[in-house]
Design a protein around this motif. Structure first.
Motif, PDB file in Angstrom:
ATOM      1  N   ASP A  71      11.066  -7.151 -10.423  1.00 12.43           N
ATOM      2  CA  ASP A  71      10.743  -5.804  -9.965  1.00 12.43           C
ATOM      3  C   ASP A  71       9.465  -5.315 -10.622  1.00 12.43           C
ATOM      4  O   ASP A  71       9.482  -4.687 -11.683  1.00 12.43           O
ATOM      5  N   LYS A  72       8.341  -5.616  -9.977  1.00 14.55           N
ATOM      6  CA  LYS A  72       7.041  -5.195 -10.483  1.00 14.55           C
ATOM      7  C   LYS A  72       6.280  -4.509  -9.351  1.00 14.55           C
ATOM      8  O   LYS A  72       6.342  -4.921  -8.198  1.00 14.55           O
ATOM      9  N   TRP A  73       5.550  -3.443  -9.725  1.00 14.00           N
ATOM     10  CA  TRP A  73       4.752  -2.720  -8.731  1.00 14.00           C
ATOM     11  C   TRP A  73       3.313  -3.168  -8.839  1.00 14.00           C
ATOM     12  O   TRP A  73       2.704  -3.096  -9.898  1.00 14.00           O
ATOM     13  N   ALA A  74       2.776  -3.653  -7.712  1.00 11.88           N
ATOM     14  CA  ALA A  74       1.413  -4.174  -7.696  1.00 11.88           C
ATOM     15  C   ALA A  74       0.469  -3.288  -6.893  1.00 11.88           C
ATOM     16  O   ALA A  74      -0.645  -3.696  -6.555  1.00 11.88           O
ATOM     17  N   GLY A  75       0.915  -2.065  -6.566  1.00 10.45           N
ATOM     18  CA  GLY A  75       0.034  -1.121  -5.896  1.00 10.45           C
ATOM     19  C   GLY A  75       0.335  -0.867  -4.434  1.00 10.45           C
ATOM     20  O   GLY A  75      -0.212   0.070  -3.851  1.00 10.45           O
ATOM     21  N   GLY A  76       1.187  -1.712  -3.834  1.00 11.24           N
ATOM     22  CA  GLY A  76       1.507  -1.508  -2.427  1.00 11.24           C
ATOM     23  C   GLY A  76       0.290  -1.718  -1.536  1.00 11.24           C
ATOM     24  O   GLY A  76      -0.718  -2.321  -1.929  1.00 11.24           O
ATOM     25  N   LYS A  77       0.348  -1.188  -0.323  1.00 14.37           N
ATOM     26  CA  LYS A  77      -0.738  -1.380   0.641  1.00 14.37           C
ATOM     27  C   LYS A  77      -1.966  -0.527   0.329  1.00 14.37           C
ATOM     28  O   LYS A  77      -3.094  -0.943   0.592  1.00 14.37           O
ATOM     29  N   LEU A  78      -1.743   0.654  -0.238  1.00  9.37           N
ATOM     30  CA  LEU A  78      -2.864   1.573  -0.473  1.00  9.37           C
ATOM     31  C   LEU A  78      -3.667   1.242  -1.726  1.00  9.37           C
ATOM     32  O   LEU A  78      -4.846   1.565  -1.812  1.00  9.37           O
ATOM     33  N   PHE A  79      -3.018   0.632  -2.712  1.00 14.86           N
ATOM     34  CA  PHE A  79      -3.671   0.443  -4.015  1.00 14.86           C
ATOM     35  C   PHE A  79      -3.600  -1.032  -4.441  1.00 14.86           C
ATOM     36  O   PHE A  79      -2.980  -1.372  -5.459  1.00 14.86           O
ATOM     37  N   PRO A  80      -4.238  -1.923  -3.694  1.00 14.99           N
ATOM     38  CA  PRO A  80      -4.084  -3.359  -3.960  1.00 14.99           C
ATOM     39  C   PRO A  80      -4.884  -3.886  -5.137  1.00 14.99           C
ATOM     40  O   PRO A  80      -4.678  -5.031  -5.561  1.00 14.99           O
ATOM     41  N   ASP A  81      -5.798  -3.080  -5.678  1.00 18.19           N
ATOM     42  CA  ASP A  81      -6.716  -3.591  -6.699  1.00 18.19           C
ATOM     43  C   ASP A  81      -6.404  -3.105  -8.104  1.00 18.19           C
ATOM     44  O   ASP A  81      -7.311  -2.873  -8.920  1.00 18.19           O
ATOM     45  N   LEU A  82      -5.132  -2.933  -8.417  1.00 12.57           N
ATOM     46  CA  LEU A  82      -4.736  -2.585  -9.778  1.00 12.57           C
ATOM     47  C   LEU A  82      -5.124  -3.695 -10.744  1.00 12.57           C
ATOM     48  O   LEU A  82      -5.187  -4.872 -10.362  1.00 12.57           O
ATOM     49  N   GLN A  83      -5.352  -3.324 -11.999  1.00  9.35           N
ATOM     50  CA  GLN A  83      -5.730  -4.319 -13.002  1.00  9.35           C
ATOM     51  C   GLN A  83      -4.546  -5.176 -13.430  1.00  9.35           C
ATOM     52  O   GLN A  83      -4.714  -6.304 -13.877  1.00  9.35           O
ATOM     53  N   THR A  84      -3.343  -4.624 -13.316  1.00  6.28           N
ATOM     54  CA  THR A  84      -2.140  -5.364 -13.702  1.00  6.28           C
ATOM     55  C   THR A  84      -0.971  -4.837 -12.880  1.00  6.28           C
ATOM     56  O   THR A  84      -1.156  -4.023 -11.973  1.00  6.28           O
ATOM     57  N   THR A  85       0.219  -5.314 -13.175  1.00  4.00           N
ATOM     58  CA  THR A  85       1.419  -4.834 -12.493  1.00  4.00           C
ATOM     59  C   THR A  85       2.237  -3.970 -13.454  1.00  4.00           C
ATOM     60  O   THR A  85       2.080  -4.062 -14.683  1.00  4.00           O
ATOM     61  N   TYR A  86       3.128  -3.154 -12.881  1.00  2.76           N
ATOM     62  CA  TYR A  86       3.921  -2.211 -13.670  1.00  2.76           C
ATOM     63  C   TYR A  86       5.394  -2.315 -13.293  1.00  2.76           C
ATOM     64  O   TYR A  86       5.729  -2.601 -12.132  1.00  2.76           O
ATOM     65  N   ARG A  87       6.227  -2.090 -14.262  1.00  4.51           N
ATOM     66  CA  ARG A  87       7.665  -2.171 -14.012  1.00  4.51           C
ATOM     67  C   ARG A  87       8.086  -1.140 -12.976  1.00  4.51           C
ATOM     68  O   ARG A  87       7.634   0.004 -13.005  1.00  4.51           O
ATOM     69  N   CYS A  88       8.951  -1.539 -12.066  1.00  2.88           N
ATOM     70  CA  CYS A  88       9.476  -0.592 -11.085  1.00  2.88           C
ATOM     71  C   CYS A  88      10.995  -0.659 -10.994  1.00  2.88           C
ATOM     72  O   CYS A  88      11.593  -0.078 -10.093  1.00  2.88           O
ATOM     73  N   ASP A  89      11.605  -1.363 -11.950  1.00  7.94           N
ATOM     74  CA  ASP A  89      13.072  -1.388 -11.983  1.00  7.94           C
ATOM     75  C   ASP A  89      13.624  -0.131 -12.653  1.00  7.94           C
ATOM     76  O   ASP A  89      14.725   0.333 -12.330  1.00  7.94           O
ATOM     77  N   GLU A  90      12.838   0.435 -13.566  1.00 10.98           N
ATOM     78  CA  GLU A  90      13.264   1.645 -14.273  1.00 10.98           C
ATOM     79  C   GLU A  90      12.043   2.395 -14.779  1.00 10.98           C
ATOM     80  O   GLU A  90      11.083   1.778 -15.267  1.00 10.98           O
TER      81      GLU A  90
END
Length: 290
Positions: A71-90
């Motif tokens: 469960d990691k957030w990589a920016g979805g369709k609108l924000f594909p160019d994030l520098q890293t991924t972020y936790r989205c489980d909690e």
């Protein structure tokens, strides 16, 4: 304060080599004035507390490159160019605290409670300290940069959506957008579209909040744009609003301020900022003769 509220030790980095490792951020969104003057119904719209809202909705204090975490957030369709991924489980602990501070501030502001002011200051410091390595237990290399990237991208998306619907976007800066309402649309039409746009953006966030809205800060009948954070206008209440101009600064000359105070009612009365040269010369001569 954030460290105390989250139970994290308040520590300052003293390793000189680490203090040099600052993130390279592009900064906030800026759309330079597209025209020098606009009239009609000019809406000044604002994303309230944009950066704090991005922080807790996108979990930006909880980056992860753990390959085992699904469960990691990589920016979805609108924000594909994030520098890293972020936790989205909690939602992270810092993000939970930040959101509660924001909700408390909204409550105090609505009640006219002065306690909203220190909370506003606290919220506004988060961007700076998250991008400064001296704040050892709050800083990381991606948080502030990804925050400004998300802010720039969502503002560009907002402008695109309004333009597609016939609005003329004339200026924007960080969390605000100035646009001219089309003649065939009402302010209520604007609010409906603004809600749709906010919902479309929130749908891409891992922890969307109902508080994330594009609100109307003011409505102008006429506005003159001189540059970034420099404009003046006559609003719906027939009041002259001046932002950023040299005449409003503390080092403006007394003569200049006197001239400005003299012409302010005339600007409203005549709905213009252009006056004959001899009119100013007359004011100057009268003031010098005193």
């Amino acid at each position: 304060a954030i460290c105390n509220l989250t139970g994290v030790p308040t520590e300052f980095e003293d390793d000189f080599s680490k203090l040099q490792q600052r993130p390279l951020n592009e900064g906030g969104f800026v759309l330079e004035p597209q025209i020098p003057y606009a009239e009609g119904t000019v809406i000044y719209a604002d994303w309230a507390s944009l950066y704090p809202s991005i922080y807790f909705q996108c979990n930006l204090f909880s980056p992860t490159d753990n390959p085992k975490l699904l469960d990691k957030w990589a920016g979805g369709k609108l924000f594909p160019d994030l520098q890293t991924t972020y936790r989205c489980d909690e939602m992270g602990k810092t993000e939970k605290v930040l959101k509660q501070i924001y909700l408390d501030r909204l409550k105090y502001k609505k009640e006219g409670d002065v306690r909203q002011l220190p909370l506003k200051i606290l919220l506004n410091t988060l961007y700076g300290i998250s991008g400064s390595p001296i704040f050892k237990n709050v800083f990381n290399m991606t948080t502030s940069g990804d925050c400004t990237y998300i802010g720039r991208t969502l503002n560009q998306y907002t402008g695109k959506r309004f333009s597609e619907n016939g609005y003329k976007v004339i200026y924007g800066d960080t969390d605000s957008t100035f646009l001219v309402l089309p003649e065939d649309k009402t302010v209520e039409d604007f609010r409906i579209l603004a809600t749709e746009i906010a919902d479309e953006i929130k749908a891409e966030f891992p922890f969307p909040s109902d508080t994330f809205k594009l609100d109307i800060d003011d409505i102008y009948s006429k506005i003159w744009l001189f540059g970034k954070k420099n404009y003046c206008g006559i609003n719906k209440d027939n009041k002259l609003i001046v932002k950023g101009l040299p005449i409003k600064k503390h080092n403006a000359s007394q003569l200049g301020m006197k001239i400005f105070e003299t012409i302010k009612p005339l600007i409203i009365e005549q709905q213009t900022i252009k006056f004959p040269r001899d009119y100013f010369e007359k004011i100057i001569d009268e003031e010098v003769a005193k």
